[in-house]
Write an enzyme that holds these catalytic residues in place. Sequence first.
Site, PDB file in Angstrom:
ATOM      1  N   ALA A 168      -4.057  26.393  34.368  1.00 31.06           N
ATOM      2  CA  ALA A 168      -4.417  25.055  33.899  1.00 31.06           C
ATOM      3  C   ALA A 168      -4.997  25.131  32.504  1.00 31.06           C
ATOM      4  CB  ALA A 168      -5.421  24.395  34.852  1.00 31.06           C
ATOM      5  N   GLY A 177      -1.026  25.405  22.400  1.00 34.08           N
ATOM      6  CA  GLY A 177      -0.388  26.653  22.805  1.00 34.08           C
ATOM      7  C   GLY A 177      -1.196  27.477  23.792  1.00 34.08           C
ATOM      8  N   GLY A 179      -1.441  27.148  27.103  1.00 39.49           N
ATOM      9  CA  GLY A 179      -0.667  27.512  28.286  1.00 39.49           C
ATOM     10  C   GLY A 179       0.207  28.726  28.038  1.00 39.49           C
ATOM     11  N   ASN A 206       5.453  18.319  37.949  1.00 40.12           N
ATOM     12  CA  ASN A 206       4.653  18.888  36.865  1.00 40.12           C
ATOM     13  C   ASN A 206       5.589  19.356  35.751  1.00 40.12           C
ATOM     14  OD1 ASN A 206       2.834  20.169  35.191  1.00 40.12           O
ATOM     15  ND2 ASN A 206       1.774  21.244  36.850  1.00 40.12           N
ATOM     16  N   TYR A 213       7.323  27.378  31.770  1.00 40.51           N
ATOM     17  CA  TYR A 213       7.919  28.553  32.400  1.00 40.51           C
ATOM     18  C   TYR A 213       9.376  28.748  31.974  1.00 40.51           C
ATOM     19  CZ  TYR A 213       3.758  28.138  35.313  1.00 40.51           C
ATOM     20  OH  TYR A 213       2.463  28.042  35.746  1.00 40.51           O
TER      21      TYR A 213
END
Length: 231
Positions: A168, A177, A179, A206, A213
């Site tokens: 999170a 950036g 994440g 989400n 990913y």
Amino acid sequence: MSIRVNIEPLSWESAFFNQPTARLTSEGNLTLAQVLQQSSGLLQMKVPAEQSAIIDALGEHGFQLVEGEADLLLPLTQTERQAGIRIAREAQIPALRAAAAQAFSQSRFRAPWFDPADSGRFYAQWIENAVRGTFDHQCLLACDEKGGLQGFVSMREVNGDMRIGLLAVLPEARGLGVGQRLLLAAADWGRVRQLTHLRVATQLSNLAAMRLYLRSGARLESTAYWFYRKA
């Protein structure tokens, strides 16, 4: 269609949420009708998206769709250390609990099947357990130049692969950036331990996580749906 299932009582969830909770799995000895006759509380079942016959049968027996879930796989190749990443310590648990409760307030543990505050409470406990190493094995923090918390990620080793538990970014740090830094730091944690793949599950709704990913090279492995029924 008549399908057969197994029923697995979830003792920890039952105690934590203060309601009897069990999970159904397919190819068992009981019909859905038999399960409903002998069960009380909340029944859960996760069904692969392609198993339409089971999905139809659950609908016929009053189960409701709660959310969709995607499982993704990312090969762990060459990684590098990320700036501003630290190992979470026990002194940071209160701040992490508050951040996790806010970030995951709308998970599958939401109302009307659970109390409104239960989702945040559940994930606050998850991140505390990760810091203590009692569920996920470790929790990493992303911090700004002044040491302020920007986000967190928890990881564990499972059957020779690593799995991200929670990732999170705090609202005020989005778009910076963070994440990506957390994901790369988690991947480095796995590579150092000579693990070969990173696995992660996320809600289909989400989109920010899905984009992160996939942009990082992850491959979509499978999708599934969660169904609930209060017996």
